[in-house]
Motif scaffolding. Structure first.
Motif, PDB file in Angstrom:
ATOM      1  N   GLY A 191      25.334  59.529   8.946  1.00 14.99           N
ATOM      2  CA  GLY A 191      24.763  60.573   9.789  1.00 14.99           C
ATOM      3  C   GLY A 191      25.524  60.739  11.087  1.00 14.99           C
ATOM      4  O   GLY A 191      25.735  61.863  11.570  1.00 14.99           O
ATOM      5  N   GLU A 192      25.978  59.627  11.677  1.00 16.16           N
ATOM      6  CA  GLU A 192      26.722  59.681  12.936  1.00 16.16           C
ATOM      7  C   GLU A 192      28.038  60.423  12.778  1.00 16.16           C
ATOM      8  O   GLU A 192      28.521  61.079  13.701  1.00 16.16           O
ATOM      9  CB  GLU A 192      26.983  58.257  13.431  1.00 16.16           C
ATOM     10  CG  GLU A 192      27.655  58.193  14.792  1.00 16.16           C
ATOM     11  CD  GLU A 192      27.863  56.770  15.252  1.00 16.16           C
ATOM     12  OE1 GLU A 192      28.741  56.555  16.113  1.00 16.16           O
ATOM     13  OE2 GLU A 192      27.145  55.878  14.755  1.00 16.16           O
ATOM     14  N   MET A 193      28.625  60.345  11.565  1.00 13.58           N
ATOM     15  CA  MET A 193      29.903  61.018  11.327  1.00 13.58           C
ATOM     16  C   MET A 193      29.732  62.373  10.647  1.00 13.58           C
ATOM     17  O   MET A 193      30.699  62.976  10.178  1.00 13.58           O
ATOM     18  CB  MET A 193      30.801  60.104  10.483  1.00 13.58           C
ATOM     19  CG  MET A 193      31.314  58.902  11.237  1.00 13.58           C
ATOM     20  SD  MET A 193      32.500  57.912  10.293  1.00 13.58           S
ATOM     21  CE  MET A 193      31.379  56.974   9.242  1.00 13.58           C
ATOM     22  N   ASN A 194      28.487  62.846  10.592  1.00 11.44           N
ATOM     23  CA  ASN A 194      28.188  64.163  10.020  1.00 11.44           C
ATOM     24  C   ASN A 194      28.678  64.288   8.580  1.00 11.44           C
ATOM     25  O   ASN A 194      29.263  65.297   8.169  1.00 11.44           O
ATOM     26  CB  ASN A 194      28.803  65.271  10.870  1.00 11.44           C
ATOM     27  CG  ASN A 194      28.227  66.646  10.537  1.00 11.44           C
ATOM     28  OD1 ASN A 194      27.027  66.768  10.270  1.00 11.44           O
ATOM     29  ND2 ASN A 194      29.048  67.671  10.538  1.00 11.44           N
ATOM     30  N   VAL A 195      28.432  63.245   7.800  1.00  7.68           N
ATOM     31  CA  VAL A 195      28.838  63.236   6.398  1.00  7.68           C
ATOM     32  C   VAL A 195      27.700  63.752   5.529  1.00  7.68           C
ATOM     33  O   VAL A 195      26.548  63.325   5.668  1.00  7.68           O
ATOM     34  CB  VAL A 195      29.213  61.805   5.948  1.00  7.68           C
ATOM     35  CG1 VAL A 195      29.515  61.781   4.461  1.00  7.68           C
ATOM     36  CG2 VAL A 195      30.409  61.311   6.740  1.00  7.68           C
ATOM     37  N   GLU A 196      28.011  64.691   4.653  1.00 10.52           N
ATOM     38  CA  GLU A 196      27.027  65.182   3.690  1.00 10.52           C
ATOM     39  C   GLU A 196      26.905  64.198   2.533  1.00 10.52           C
ATOM     40  O   GLU A 196      27.914  63.784   1.949  1.00 10.52           O
ATOM     41  CB  GLU A 196      27.456  66.545   3.136  1.00 10.52           C
ATOM     42  CG  GLU A 196      27.376  67.681   4.139  1.00 10.52           C
ATOM     43  CD  GLU A 196      26.027  68.373   4.088  1.00 10.52           C
ATOM     44  OE1 GLU A 196      25.132  67.869   3.399  1.00 10.52           O
ATOM     45  OE2 GLU A 196      25.879  69.413   4.748  1.00 10.52           O
ATOM     46  N   VAL A 197      25.681  63.834   2.181  1.00 11.98           N
ATOM     47  CA  VAL A 197      25.439  62.967   1.023  1.00 11.98           C
ATOM     48  C   VAL A 197      25.058  63.851  -0.153  1.00 11.98           C
ATOM     49  O   VAL A 197      24.066  64.576  -0.104  1.00 11.98           O
ATOM     50  CB  VAL A 197      24.316  61.956   1.307  1.00 11.98           C
ATOM     51  CG1 VAL A 197      24.051  61.103   0.075  1.00 11.98           C
ATOM     52  CG2 VAL A 197      24.672  61.088   2.500  1.00 11.98           C
ATOM     53  N   LEU A 198      25.853  63.793  -1.206  1.00 17.01           N
ATOM     54  CA  LEU A 198      25.633  64.649  -2.368  1.00 17.01           C
ATOM     55  C   LEU A 198      24.851  63.969  -3.477  1.00 17.01           C
ATOM     56  O   LEU A 198      24.050  64.596  -4.164  1.00 17.01           O
ATOM     57  CB  LEU A 198      26.982  65.114  -2.943  1.00 17.01           C
ATOM     58  CG  LEU A 198      27.934  65.806  -1.981  1.00 17.01           C
ATOM     59  CD1 LEU A 198      29.194  66.212  -2.725  1.00 17.01           C
ATOM     60  CD2 LEU A 198      27.269  67.008  -1.352  1.00 17.01           C
ATOM     61  N   HIS A 199      25.093  62.668  -3.653  1.00 20.69           N
ATOM     62  CA  HIS A 199      24.587  62.025  -4.861  1.00 20.69           C
ATOM     63  C   HIS A 199      24.503  60.525  -4.619  1.00 20.69           C
ATOM     64  O   HIS A 199      25.452  59.932  -4.105  1.00 20.69           O
ATOM     65  CB  HIS A 199      25.576  62.314  -5.992  1.00 20.69           C
ATOM     66  CG  HIS A 199      24.962  62.367  -7.354  1.00 20.69           C
ATOM     67  ND1 HIS A 199      23.817  63.041  -7.642  1.00 20.69           N
ATOM     68  CD2 HIS A 199      25.370  61.825  -8.537  1.00 20.69           C
ATOM     69  CE1 HIS A 199      23.553  62.933  -8.937  1.00 20.69           C
ATOM     70  NE2 HIS A 199      24.483  62.189  -9.499  1.00 20.69           N
ATOM     71  N   VAL A 200      23.387  59.903  -4.949  1.00 24.23           N
ATOM     72  CA  VAL A 200      23.240  58.454  -4.830  1.00 24.23           C
ATOM     73  C   VAL A 200      22.756  57.903  -6.157  1.00 24.23           C
ATOM     74  O   VAL A 200      21.807  58.426  -6.735  1.00 24.23           O
ATOM     75  CB  VAL A 200      22.231  58.069  -3.721  1.00 24.23           C
ATOM     76  CG1 VAL A 200      22.052  56.559  -3.658  1.00 24.23           C
ATOM     77  CG2 VAL A 200      22.677  58.601  -2.382  1.00 24.23           C
TER      78      VAL A 200
ATOM     79  N   ILE B 161      35.449  55.731   7.309  1.00 20.42           N
ATOM     80  CA  ILE B 161      34.135  55.586   6.665  1.00 20.42           C
ATOM     81  C   ILE B 161      34.059  54.265   5.916  1.00 20.42           C
ATOM     82  O   ILE B 161      33.090  53.512   6.060  1.00 20.42           O
ATOM     83  CB  ILE B 161      33.882  56.776   5.712  1.00 20.42           C
ATOM     84  CG1 ILE B 161      33.716  58.059   6.515  1.00 20.42           C
ATOM     85  CG2 ILE B 161      32.641  56.518   4.863  1.00 20.42           C
ATOM     86  CD1 ILE B 161      33.652  59.304   5.675  1.00 20.42           C
ATOM     87  N   VAL B 162      35.084  53.960   5.119  1.00 23.02           N
ATOM     88  CA  VAL B 162      35.081  52.706   4.366  1.00 23.02           C
ATOM     89  C   VAL B 162      35.077  51.516   5.323  1.00 23.02           C
ATOM     90  O   VAL B 162      34.383  50.511   5.101  1.00 23.02           O
ATOM     91  CB  VAL B 162      36.294  52.637   3.417  1.00 23.02           C
ATOM     92  CG1 VAL B 162      36.391  51.260   2.763  1.00 23.02           C
ATOM     93  CG2 VAL B 162      36.188  53.719   2.345  1.00 23.02           C
ATOM     94  N   GLY B 163      35.836  51.622   6.401  1.00 23.44           N
ATOM     95  CA  GLY B 163      35.879  50.533   7.373  1.00 23.44           C
ATOM     96  C   GLY B 163      34.539  50.286   8.029  1.00 23.44           C
ATOM     97  O   GLY B 163      34.085  49.130   8.152  1.00 23.44           O
ATOM     98  N   GLU B 164      33.870  51.360   8.447  1.00 24.30           N
ATOM     99  CA  GLU B 164      32.557  51.223   9.083  1.00 24.30           C
ATOM    100  C   GLU B 164      31.533  50.638   8.115  1.00 24.30           C
ATOM    101  O   GLU B 164      30.726  49.788   8.475  1.00 24.30           O
ATOM    102  CB  GLU B 164      32.080  52.587   9.583  1.00 24.30           C
ATOM    103  CG  GLU B 164      32.872  53.158  10.742  1.00 24.30           C
ATOM    104  CD  GLU B 164      32.615  52.394  12.035  1.00 24.30           C
ATOM    105  OE1 GLU B 164      31.567  51.733  12.140  1.00 24.30           O
ATOM    106  OE2 GLU B 164      33.468  52.470  12.939  1.00 24.30           O
ATOM    107  N   VAL B 165      31.571  51.115   6.872  1.00 23.93           N
ATOM    108  CA  VAL B 165      30.622  50.618   5.870  1.00 23.93           C
ATOM    109  C   VAL B 165      30.900  49.151   5.560  1.00 23.93           C
ATOM    110  O   VAL B 165      29.980  48.342   5.431  1.00 23.93           O
ATOM    111  CB  VAL B 165      30.689  51.473   4.588  1.00 23.93           C
ATOM    112  CG1 VAL B 165      29.824  50.849   3.489  1.00 23.93           C
ATOM    113  CG2 VAL B 165      30.241  52.902   4.877  1.00 23.93           C
TER     114      VAL B 165
END
Length: 321
Positions: free
Chosen positions: A89-98, A125-129
């Protein structure tokens, strides 16, 4: 399923913007912030499930920048999503599918993302996660091509102990046409019916096992409460038993949106062969009555509003005719 600019496969066409399906897939067109809110309001729906079945999927969105992340952790799905969504959410990423599954006590969560309007690149993103999940295995899922991504590590799909093989209605239509061209219409329809019949018998055995595990007993209850919902969610159509009698045996099933008969609309004649055979196999296995004959008394292929199949014990059918 069309969702904005996205095509998300293997999903219900009637999903609201924020939607939880516990034993399968979560799909939405909203931002991670919206998902986080949905997550917070639905914790009680998620807890208590020891096993969640992973359903592989893929997304085709030519105009979007797609990416994916796989997280394998001992933490339950609730905590995984709780930690993940604020980052996205902080990086304004759209979540399409979980998608989520549990095997060997570890939860594997696959998230498909839209980075088109994101403030973060894939590496960030991968680094933060990875920093947020220090004890987890975090892996990127690269797109297959621009605008297309798939979870190839989850193939084949195995809900429970059995592998699932999927094909489209277009593939089935090609199968029917190919059989007709090679061996003639009559022989082709006989093959389709008998393929459905044998599949239905096998399916019926599995239905009885499922019924026993779920505490659903008796052929009527298993047919109505287990078979008909499974018939619908696997794409065959929407089935409803409108009449049932045991002695003499008579069962009438109405089928809306039959995938097989929709392929033959305009033919002017009943066109349920594979589906009719499938149901006969299930009925024979569940009710212990054989042989069963199935007569299609209405069909959308000949202009009727729905399909209707009447199932009779063969000797009863002989008396009726």
């Amino acid at each position: 399923m069309l969702r904005g600019n996205y095509v998300v496969f293997m999903e219900s066409a009637n999903m609201p913007p924020c939607y939880w399906r516990i034993r399968g897939v979560l799909c939405l067109r909203n931002s991670a912030k919206c998902l986080n809110q949905s997550f917070s309001n639905n914790v009680n729906r998620v807890t208590g499930f020891e096993e969640k079945v992973l359903q592989p999927s893929f997304i085709y969105a030519p105009s979007r920048v797609l990416y994916g992340i796989s997280i394998e952790s001992e933490e339950p799905l609730v905590k995984v999503l709780g930690n993940l969504m604020p980052i996205l959410g902080e990086m304004n990423v759209e979540v399409l599918h979980v998608l989520s599954s549990i095997r060997g006590g570890r939860c594997r969560t696959v998230v498909f993302l839209d980075l088109t309007d994101s403030k973060g690149d894939p590496g960030r993103i991968v680094g933060e996660v990875s920093r947020a999940f220090k004890d987890a295995r975090v892996e990127p899922i690269e797109p297959i091509a621009a605008g297309m991504i798939a979870d190839l590590k989850s193939v084949p799909q195995i809900p429970g102990a059995h592998r699932v093989i999927m094909f489209t209605d277009t593939d089935f239509k090609g199968l029917i046409k190919g059989l007709k061209d090679r061996i003639g219409e009559g022989a082709a329809m006989a093959i389709l019916y008998n393929l459905g019949l044998e599949l239905g018998k096998s399916f019926g055995v599995g239905l009885k096992i499922i019924g026993k595990k779920l505490g659903v007993h008796g052929p009527r209850e298993i047919f109505r409460k287990i078979f008909m919902p499974l018939f619908q969610i696997t794409g065959f159509g929407v089935a409803e038993a409108t009449y049932e009698n045991i002695s003499p045996f008579r069962l009438i099933v109405r089928v809306e949106k039959s995938f097989e008969c929709e392929l033959s609309k305009g033919s002017g004649k009943p066109s349920s062969f594979f589906t009719r055979g499938l149901m006969v196999g299930v009925v024979e296995e569940l009710f212990g009555i054989s042989p069963i004959v199935a007569i299609e008394t209405a069909c959308i292929a000949r202009g009727d509003p729905h399909c209707e199949i009447v199932f009779l014990r063969r000797k009863e059918e002989s008396r009726r005719t």
